[in-house]
Structure formats: C-alpha cells, structure tokens
Design an enzyme around this catalytic site. Structure first.
Site, PDB file in Angstrom:
ATOM      1  N   SER A 159      26.724   3.674  24.850  1.00  0.00           N
ATOM      2  CA  SER A 159      25.390   3.569  24.201  1.00  0.00           C
ATOM      3  C   SER A 159      26.762   3.507  22.832  1.00  0.00           C
ATOM      4  O   SER A 159      27.110   4.845  22.619  1.00  0.00           O
ATOM      5  CB  SER A 159      24.906   3.987  24.519  1.00  0.00           C
ATOM      6  OG  SER A 159      23.311   4.457  24.011  1.00  0.00           O
ATOM      7  N   TYR A 206      20.923  12.120  28.159  1.00  0.00           N
ATOM      8  CA  TYR A 206      21.440  10.944  27.681  1.00  0.00           C
ATOM      9  C   TYR A 206      23.054  10.725  26.754  1.00  0.00           C
ATOM     10  O   TYR A 206      23.472  10.934  27.319  1.00  0.00           O
ATOM     11  CB  TYR A 206      20.063  10.022  27.697  1.00  0.00           C
ATOM     12  CG  TYR A 206      20.682   8.461  27.228  1.00  0.00           C
ATOM     13  CD1 TYR A 206      20.967   7.440  28.301  1.00  0.00           C
ATOM     14  CD2 TYR A 206      21.493   7.800  26.548  1.00  0.00           C
ATOM     15  CE1 TYR A 206      21.223   6.157  28.002  1.00  0.00           C
ATOM     16  CE2 TYR A 206      21.511   6.604  25.954  1.00  0.00           C
ATOM     17  CZ  TYR A 206      21.356   5.732  27.384  1.00  0.00           C
ATOM     18  OH  TYR A 206      21.690   4.656  27.286  1.00  0.00           O
TER      19      TYR A 206
HETATM   20  P1  NAD Z   1      18.262  -1.801  33.192  1.00  0.00           P
HETATM   21  O1  NAD Z   1      17.574  -0.782  33.425  1.00  0.00           O
HETATM   22  O2  NAD Z   1      18.054  -3.080  32.493  1.00  0.00           O
HETATM   23  O3  NAD Z   1      18.857  -2.014  33.993  1.00  0.00           O
HETATM   24  C1  NAD Z   1      19.746  -1.113  34.823  1.00  0.00           C
HETATM   25  C2  NAD Z   1      20.289  -1.582  36.475  1.00  0.00           C
HETATM   26  O4  NAD Z   1      20.806  -0.191  36.904  1.00  0.00           O
HETATM   27  C3  NAD Z   1      19.282  -1.396  37.210  1.00  0.00           C
HETATM   28  O5  NAD Z   1      20.055  -3.161  37.901  1.00  0.00           O
HETATM   29  C4  NAD Z   1      18.387  -0.408  38.084  1.00  0.00           C
HETATM   30  O6  NAD Z   1      18.548  -1.423  39.411  1.00  0.00           O
HETATM   31  C5  NAD Z   1      20.460   0.296  38.242  1.00  0.00           C
HETATM   32  N1  NAD Z   1      19.841   1.796  39.046  1.00  0.00           N
HETATM   33  C6  NAD Z   1      18.830   2.252  38.135  1.00  0.00           C
HETATM   34  N2  NAD Z   1      19.870   3.038  39.059  1.00  0.00           N
HETATM   35  C7  NAD Z   1      20.372   3.034  39.566  1.00  0.00           C
HETATM   36  C8  NAD Z   1      21.031   4.313  40.855  1.00  0.00           C
HETATM   37  N3  NAD Z   1      20.418   5.018  41.523  1.00  0.00           N
HETATM   38  N4  NAD Z   1      21.786   3.125  41.645  1.00  0.00           N
HETATM   39  C9  NAD Z   1      22.254   2.046  41.777  1.00  0.00           C
HETATM   40  N5  NAD Z   1      22.061   1.302  40.782  1.00  0.00           N
HETATM   41  C10 NAD Z   1      20.815   2.086  39.409  1.00  0.00           C
HETATM   42  O7  NAD Z   1      19.374  -1.071  32.080  1.00  0.00           O
HETATM   43  P2  NAD Z   1      20.428  -1.709  31.004  1.00  0.00           P
HETATM   44  O8  NAD Z   1      19.875  -1.550  30.105  1.00  0.00           O
HETATM   45  O9  NAD Z   1      20.560  -3.041  31.190  1.00  0.00           O
HETATM   46  O10 NAD Z   1      21.647  -0.743  31.005  1.00  0.00           O
HETATM   47  C11 NAD Z   1      22.083  -0.470  31.445  1.00  0.00           C
HETATM   48  C12 NAD Z   1      23.537  -0.243  31.227  1.00  0.00           C
HETATM   49  O11 NAD Z   1      22.995   0.185  29.263  1.00  0.00           O
HETATM   50  C13 NAD Z   1      23.323   1.597  31.164  1.00  0.00           C
HETATM   51  O12 NAD Z   1      23.921   2.499  31.319  1.00  0.00           O
HETATM   52  C14 NAD Z   1      22.403   1.903  29.633  1.00  0.00           C
HETATM   53  O13 NAD Z   1      22.972   3.477  29.769  1.00  0.00           O
HETATM   54  C15 NAD Z   1      23.287   1.268  29.054  1.00  0.00           C
HETATM   55  N6  NAD Z   1      22.972   0.936  27.431  1.00  0.00           N
HETATM   56  C16 NAD Z   1      21.652   0.358  27.138  1.00  0.00           C
HETATM   57  C17 NAD Z   1      21.246  -0.626  26.204  1.00  0.00           C
HETATM   58  C18 NAD Z   1      20.080  -0.513  26.152  1.00  0.00           C
HETATM   59  O14 NAD Z   1      19.597  -0.408  24.662  1.00  0.00           O
HETATM   60  N7  NAD Z   1      19.201  -1.324  27.188  1.00  0.00           N
HETATM   61  C19 NAD Z   1      21.911   0.336  24.550  1.00  0.00           C
HETATM   62  C20 NAD Z   1      22.960   1.292  25.098  1.00  0.00           C
HETATM   63  C21 NAD Z   1      23.374   1.471  26.226  1.00  0.00           C
END
Ligand code: NAD
Length: 251
Positions: A133, A146
């Site tokens: 991130s 985080y």
């Molecule tokens: P999201 O909430 O859409 O998806 C998260 C996924 O992780 C889902 O499939 C969920 O079922 C799964 N998950 C949650 N808890 C879990 C567990 N205990 N065991 C197994 N699976 C689990 O999130 P996203 O925005 O697609 O984020 C994905 C990654 O990207 C994360 O690591 C997040 O920190 C990172 N990220 C997101 C953003 C953003 O702006 N959305 C920015 C930077 C980094």
C-alpha cells in the site's frame, strides 16, 4: 498464453484487487486458486467463471494457512493480497483488532511465502507479489496497525528478494494508493466518526486529498502490473516496492 501451465494462488481474491488479479491471470491461462470469504453462491459463480478452485482458509490462522498450502499443491505465482483495515486512534484501538490486522496483513504473508518458496526454488522459477500500500511508505492518522503491517510487508519483500535473488524467483510488492474497492468503501463510516466528517468530505478531503490525480486507482490497473511482474521481461525486478498511487508518495 503468458501463464499457461502455471498455478497462481491469489489470497483475498473473492473481492476487489485480488479478484481483478485472479481474473487477469485466468485470462492468460493460469490455473487459479481463489481464497477469501463471501457468499457460497457467489464464490461458486466466480470459481466457474475463472475455472478456478476456491480454498476458503481464514488467513489469520497459521494452521489454516498450512492446510490451504497443502491443498493448493505446488504454486508458481503467489499473490499475497488479503488484507484488512480498521480506523481508530492508537490509544483507542481495540487490541483484538490489532492482533487480527497483524495476523492477516503481515504474518500470513510470511506463512504462505515460506511454504510456497521451496517448490519455486526447486523449479528455478517463481513470482511472489505482495499487495502492500502507499501506507508501506507513508502514514496516515488512525491507521497505526495498517501502516505498521504494510511497512512490514515492504521490508519482508526486500529481505526475501535478496535471499532468493539467484533462484529465478522474484519477490516484489505493489503499493496502490486509494483503489475503489469494498475495503475503502467500508472505512468511510469509521473515518466519518473518527474525524467528525460527512461522507463527501471523507471521499474528497481525506481519501483523494492524498492523491494528486484526484482519481481512485482501478483494480484493473493493479492487476495489469501484477501480470507484468509475471513476464520474463520482469525478471530483473525484485525487491521492489512499486507505487501505483496517482503521485501520492511523490509529495
Ligand atoms: P477487499 O475488502 O475488497 O478484499 C479483501 C479480500 O480479502 C476479500 O476477498 C476478503 O474475503 C479477503 N479476506 C479478508 N479477511 C480474510 C481472512 N481472514 N482470510 C482470508 N481472506 C480474507 O479489499 P481490497 O481493497 O481489494 O484490498 C486487497 C489488498 O489491497 C489488501 O491487502 C489491502 O490492504 C490492499 N490495498 C488496498 C487499497 C485500496 O484502496 N482498496 C489500497 C492499498 C492497498
């Protein structure tokens, strides 16, 4: 196709960024293993759509991770993407939430990677791609766990890349800014509460305030970069923390 004959495990791929990466990999011929939570019917539909297997392991539990890795078999491409967020000042941060965030965002990356590496090294080819991130490089208030875990992922990525530099296995992280996914949408109410703002103020003055392009990153943009890292042309990219944040961390 680019990924024919390759097996790719994408954690947290029932939603958001992980799902877009799984779709991009399946479109290039990979055998995809999905992981993540969701409604049974929706997961069955996604598995069908991608010709994928789904293993619903809870990655906060190291024994469930070990069972998932056993069931998945030998992995060529590991995408450590599952992650969670919770927003509160550190002196009010629920300690059980701290434990969960550390377990999922950081410890799970260690466990899947340590279990996937031996087969990658034995074959002389592998890709480990961690979704970090912008918060692996800079901080924001109310997100101490985080930020700490994402900085941890970036450091872990560098160390493992160095250990495996001559093995044909590259280890990198992608660091998106704000991507419009359920993870971002779900933190809006907590940020409204923590900072006393309206929904519109959180979107424009908190989330996109940091992003000079004033646009959310798209899941397809992140997936395209993950796919590029799987190409042979990306063999020299290892230990990198690749920003995709609309200029956020350039400031
Ligand atoms: P999201 O909430 O859409 O998806 C998260 C996924 O992780 C889902 O499939 C969920 O079922 C799964 N998950 C949650 N808890 C879990 C567990 N205990 N065991 C197994 N699976 C689990 O999130 P996203 O925005 O697609 O984020 C994905 C990654 O990207 C994360 O690591 C997040 O920190 C990172 N990220 C997101 C953003 C953003 O702006 N959305 C920015 C930077 C980094």
């Amino acid at each position: 196709m680019l990924l024919s004959g390759k097996t790719a495990l994408v954690t947290g791929s029932t939603s958001g960024i992980g799902l877009a990466i799984a779709r991009a990999f399946a479109a290039e011929g990979a055998r995809v293993v999905l992981n993540g939570f969701g409604a049974e019917e929706e997961i069955a539909r996604l598995s069908d759509e991608l010709g994928a297997r789904h293993i619903g392991a809870d990655l906060t539990d190291p024994s469930a991770i070990a069972a998932m890795m056993e069931e998945a078999g030998e992995i060529d491409i590991l995408v450590n993407n599952a992650g969670m967020q919770f927003v509160a000042p550190v002196d009010q941060f629920p300690t059980d939430k701290w434990d969960l965030i550390v377990a999922l965002n950081l410890s799970a990356v260690f466990h899947t990677t340590r279990l996937a590496l031996p087969a990658m090294k034995a074959r002389g080819w592998g890709r480990v791609i961690n979704t970090a991130s912008a918060h692996s490089l800079v901080a924001s208030p109310n997100k101490a766990p985080y930020v700490a875990t994402k900085h941890g992922v970036a450091g872990f990525t560098k160390a493992v890349a160095l250990e495996n530099a001559q093995s044909g296995v590259t280890v990198n992280c992608i660091s998106p800014g704000y991507v419009w996914t359920p993870l971002v949408e779900n933190q809006i109410p907590d940020t409204m509460k923590a900072r006393g703002l309206t929904r519109e103020q959180v979107m424009n003055d908190v989330l996109l305030a940091a992003q000079p392009t004033k646009k959310f990153v798209t899941v397809d943009q992140v997936a395209a970069l993950a796919l590029f890292l799987c190409r042979d042309e990306a063999a020299a990219i290892t230990g990198a923390n690749l920003s995709m944040d609309g200029g956020w961390t350039a400031q």
